[in-house]
Design a protein around this motif. Structure first.
Motif, mmCIF file in Angstrom:
data_model
loop_
_atom_site.group_PDB
_atom_site.id
_atom_site.type_symbol
_atom_site.label_atom_id
_atom_site.label_comp_id
_atom_site.label_asym_id
_atom_site.label_seq_id
_atom_site.Cartn_x
_atom_site.Cartn_y
_atom_site.Cartn_z
ATOM 1 N N ALA A 17 0.849 -1.195 0.000
ATOM 2 C CA ALA A 17 0.000 0.000 0.000
ATOM 3 C C ALA A 17 0.884 1.243 0.000
ATOM 4 O O ALA A 17 1.915 1.295 0.660
ATOM 5 C CB ALA A 17 -0.914 0.007 1.223
ATOM 6 N N MET A 18 0.474 2.227 -0.791
ATOM 7 C CA MET A 18 1.251 3.450 -0.968
ATOM 8 C C MET A 18 0.642 4.593 -0.169
ATOM 9 O O MET A 18 -0.535 4.563 0.168
ATOM 10 C CB MET A 18 1.236 3.868 -2.442
ATOM 11 N N SER A 19 1.467 5.599 0.072
ATOM 12 C CA SER A 19 0.921 6.846 0.609
ATOM 13 C C SER A 19 0.178 7.540 -0.525
ATOM 14 O O SER A 19 0.345 7.189 -1.709
ATOM 15 C CB SER A 19 2.043 7.744 1.122
ATOM 16 N N SER A 20 -0.639 8.503 -0.201
ATOM 17 C CA SER A 20 -1.349 9.239 -1.248
ATOM 18 C C SER A 20 -0.376 9.931 -2.191
ATOM 19 O O SER A 20 -0.598 9.997 -3.395
ATOM 20 C CB SER A 20 -2.296 10.266 -0.630
ATOM 21 N N ARG A 21 0.703 10.441 -1.652
ATOM 22 C CA ARG A 21 1.718 11.100 -2.484
ATOM 23 C C ARG A 21 2.308 10.108 -3.486
ATOM 24 O O ARG A 21 2.482 10.417 -4.665
ATOM 25 C CB ARG A 21 2.812 11.709 -1.626
ATOM 26 N N GLN A 22 2.605 8.890 -3.040
ATOM 27 C CA GLN A 22 3.133 7.867 -3.941
ATOM 28 C C GLN A 22 2.095 7.476 -4.988
ATOM 29 O O GLN A 22 2.430 7.270 -6.158
ATOM 30 C CB GLN A 22 3.548 6.631 -3.143
ATOM 31 N N ALA A 23 0.847 7.382 -4.571
ATOM 32 C CA ALA A 23 -0.224 7.037 -5.508
ATOM 33 C C ALA A 23 -0.362 8.118 -6.577
ATOM 34 O O ALA A 23 -0.603 7.806 -7.752
ATOM 35 C CB ALA A 23 -1.537 6.833 -4.761
ATOM 36 N N ASP A 56 1.577 12.157 2.959
ATOM 37 C CA ASP A 56 2.443 11.003 3.131
ATOM 38 C C ASP A 56 1.813 9.916 3.985
ATOM 39 O O ASP A 56 2.463 8.915 4.268
ATOM 40 C CB ASP A 56 3.773 11.442 3.752
ATOM 41 N N ASP A 57 0.577 10.109 4.407
ATOM 42 C CA ASP A 57 -0.055 9.046 5.206
ATOM 43 C C ASP A 57 -0.518 7.921 4.267
ATOM 44 O O ASP A 57 -0.490 8.033 3.070
ATOM 45 C CB ASP A 57 -1.193 9.576 6.057
ATOM 46 N N ARG A 58 -0.924 6.825 4.846
ATOM 47 C CA ARG A 58 -1.324 5.674 4.055
ATOM 48 C C ARG A 58 -2.821 5.420 4.162
ATOM 49 O O ARG A 58 -3.290 4.307 3.960
ATOM 50 C CB ARG A 58 -0.541 4.441 4.493
ATOM 51 N N SER A 59 -3.583 6.467 4.438
ATOM 52 C CA SER A 59 -5.031 6.318 4.513
ATOM 53 C C SER A 59 -5.614 6.269 3.112
ATOM 54 O O SER A 59 -5.310 7.112 2.269
ATOM 55 C CB SER A 59 -5.651 7.484 5.283
ATOM 56 N N HIS A 60 -6.459 5.284 2.852
ATOM 57 C CA HIS A 60 -7.093 5.176 1.543
ATOM 58 C C HIS A 60 -8.425 5.932 1.512
ATOM 59 O O HIS A 60 -9.126 5.923 0.525
ATOM 60 C CB HIS A 60 -7.322 3.709 1.181
ATOM 61 N N LYS A 61 -8.739 6.598 2.605
ATOM 62 C CA LYS A 61 -9.997 7.328 2.697
ATOM 63 C C LYS A 61 -9.799 8.743 2.177
ATOM 64 O O LYS A 61 -9.499 9.659 2.924
ATOM 65 C CB LYS A 61 -10.512 7.318 4.124
ATOM 66 N N LEU A 62 -9.933 8.889 0.873
ATOM 67 C CA LEU A 62 -9.723 10.175 0.231
ATOM 68 C C LEU A 62 -10.990 10.959 0.289
ATOM 69 O O LEU A 62 -11.158 12.034 -0.012
ATOM 70 C CB LEU A 62 -9.266 9.972 -1.216
#
Length: 62
Positions: A17-23, A56-62
């Protein structure tokens, strides 16, 4: 947004799983691929969404 949610969701991606920034980096790569045809969002939507979600967090709740 769907791609970002999948890439940052540990239930789907496990330890990968990626951080939002990585995604966002992956989204940028896909958007630059000429094999795909994209339709633009209304002006300002993408920039505003990126500003709010590129963390940089890994929350998938956008």
């Amino acid at each position: 947004m769907s791609l970002m949610r999948v890439l940052s969701n540990p239930a789907v991606m496990s330890a990968d799983a990626m951080s939002s920034r990585q995604a966002w980096d992956v989204v940028d790569i896909v958007l630059s691929d000429e094999r795909f045809d994209w339709h633009d969002e209304p002006v300002g939507i993408t920039d505003g969404f990126r500003r709010l979600s590129a963390t940089d967090d890994r929350s998938h709740k956008l």
